[in-house]
Every structure is written in structure tokens, then in C-alpha cells.
Scaffold this motif. Structure first.
Motif, PDB file in Angstrom:
ATOM      1  N   THR A 163     -48.750 -91.213  11.199  1.00 36.13           N
ATOM      2  CA  THR A 163     -48.739 -89.753  11.226  1.00 36.13           C
ATOM      3  C   THR A 163     -49.536 -89.173  10.060  1.00 36.13           C
ATOM      4  N   LYS A 164     -49.357 -89.743   8.875  1.00 36.58           N
ATOM      5  CA  LYS A 164     -50.116 -89.280   7.706  1.00 36.58           C
ATOM      6  C   LYS A 164     -51.615 -89.438   7.935  1.00 36.58           C
ATOM      7  N   TYR A 165     -51.999 -90.581   8.514  1.00 38.99           N
ATOM      8  CA  TYR A 165     -53.412 -90.818   8.796  1.00 38.99           C
ATOM      9  C   TYR A 165     -53.943 -89.781   9.789  1.00 38.99           C
ATOM     10  N   ALA A 166     -53.172 -89.526  10.856  1.00 38.41           N
ATOM     11  CA  ALA A 166     -53.605 -88.586  11.888  1.00 38.41           C
ATOM     12  C   ALA A 166     -53.796 -87.188  11.319  1.00 38.41           C
ATOM     13  N   ILE A 167     -52.906 -86.771  10.440  1.00 36.70           N
ATOM     14  CA  ILE A 167     -53.018 -85.448   9.815  1.00 36.70           C
ATOM     15  C   ILE A 167     -54.223 -85.410   8.876  1.00 36.70           C
TER      16      ILE A 167
END
Length: 215
Positions: free
Chosen positions: A202-206
Motif C-alpha cells: 500500500t505504501k508503495y502504491a501511494i
């Protein structure tokens, strides 16, 4: 000039529609997510699609890529809250002709539309000068760190849905694929990115503009 508005915030779409119609611009349709935007681009064939980056289901970056392939004559004007250079570069790489910040859309939208219809590139005047300069350099191929491109289009779609909190069954239904296929994609994504948890995904996607922290 025929314009399609694609943004998941109804009030923003209504505001932009009112602005454009007052200026005599025909708004041929609206879309609330990336998949709907692509469908309406193919159906309505606008001159320009004003495309939000942070949309559910399919983000604006990947929607722009599809639009440039399926309807190459339709210009894409990106719309975003984010002034990060990586987002600007990603949209230009995806085929967008311009990048407009939402907080200045009311002042710049008409000029931006006119510019992209002339076949020129428009970067919001509200972008920091350093961001605009670096974005153009990166877009032209000058070595400037840009968004990683290790993931396939399907993997990016799966990653966005994971980051939006969807489980494997929901992702399978959304993308019309089998649950085991979703799980295979998830394993491949985690291996490519060298991450071990959904939180890291999720952090990567954001961070990379695949989804938004607003959700």
C-alpha cells in the motif's frame, strides 16, 4: 471543443462542468472512475478528456495509457492535487498532453484545454518551477530518477485494488479473472518489489501514484 470530465468527486465535476459550459465548451459526459472513463472515451470520442489521477478501480496514469492506445486522437489533460515530479512525469509518459493542479483549475482550465488542442504541452503555472523543469527533462529522456516500471499493466491494476482494501475474490470479480490468478499476481508483485506485507504494498502504491492516500 468537446470535453469529457473524469473525476470521482461529483462536486468537482459539477464545478468544472459549470465553468466550461459558461464559456461555451460542450461537456459530452462524465466518469467517476478509470474504467468508466475509458469506456466513455471510446463511446463519446471527446476532443479532450480531463482525467483525475487518483480514481478508484483504475488510476488516471493507467487510464491515460489505455486512452492513448485505444483513442490516440483524444487529448488527455491530467488533473491532480499532487505536485510531485514523479506524478507529472508518469502522466506525460502515459500520453497526457498536460498536467493541471486542482487548486488552480478554475483559473487555468480553459487555457490548458486550448493549449493541448493546439498540440502543445501544458504544465500548470501552479507547479513549482523546479518540478516543471525536471519533469520535462525526464520526459525527454534526460537521466532523472522516475517511477519504476517493473510491474505489468495487469499487476498495477491488481496492486491498486489491493491497496484500496479489496480481497482476492473482489479483485477477481472486478477484473474478471480467477481468484488463483489474483493470488499469483500478488505473489509476483511482492517478489518484484521485494516486499512482504500488504502495508508495504500500500505504501508503495501511494508513493508511486498508483492509488491515493486520500482513500
Amino acid at each position: 471543443m468537446k470535453v469529457l470530465l473524469a473525476d470521482d468527486h461529483r462536486l468537482l465535476r459539477e464545478g468544472l462542468r459549470a465553468l466550461l459550459e459558461q464559456a461555451g465548451v460542450e461537456v459530452v459526459g462524465e466518469a467517476a472512475d478509470g474504467h468508466e472513463a475509458i469506456a466513455k472515451v471510446k463511446q463519446l470520442r471527446p476532443d479532450v478528456v480531463v482525467l483525475d489521477i487518483a480514481m478508484p478501480g483504475l488510476n488516471g496514469i493507467d487510464a491515460a495509457k489505455r486512452s492513448s492506445v485505444e483513442a490516440p486522437r483524444v487529448k488527455v489533460l491530467a488533473l491532480s492535487m499532487n505536485s510531485d515530479r514523479r506524478y507529472v512525469v508518469a502522466m506525460l509518459d502515459a500520453g497526457a498532453s498536460g498536467y493541471l493542479l486542482k487548486n488552480s483549475a478554475s483559473e487555468e482550465l480553459l487555457g490548458a484545454l486550448t493549449t493541448v488542442l493546439r498540440g502543445e504541452t501544458y504544465l500548470s503555472a501552479a507547479l513549482p518551477p523546479s518540478v516543471s523543469t525536471q519533469a520535462v527533462l525526464a520526459w525527454r529522456g534526460t537521466p532523472v530518477p522516475a517511477i519504476p516500471k517493473a510491474l505489468s499493466t495487469r499487476e498495477r491494476e491488481v496492486l491498486q485494488l489491493i491497496a484500496e482494501g479489496k480481497n482476492s475474490k473482489e479483485i477477481a470479480t472486478t477484473l474478471n479473472i480467477a481468484v488463483p490468478t489474483v493470488e499469483t499476481h500478488r505473489r509476483q508483485i511482492m517478489a518484484k518489489l521485494d516486499v512482504r506485507t500488504i502495508a508495504e504494498l500500500t505504501k508503495y502504491a501511494i508513493r508511486e501514484g498508483i492509488t491515493s492516500a486520500e482513500r
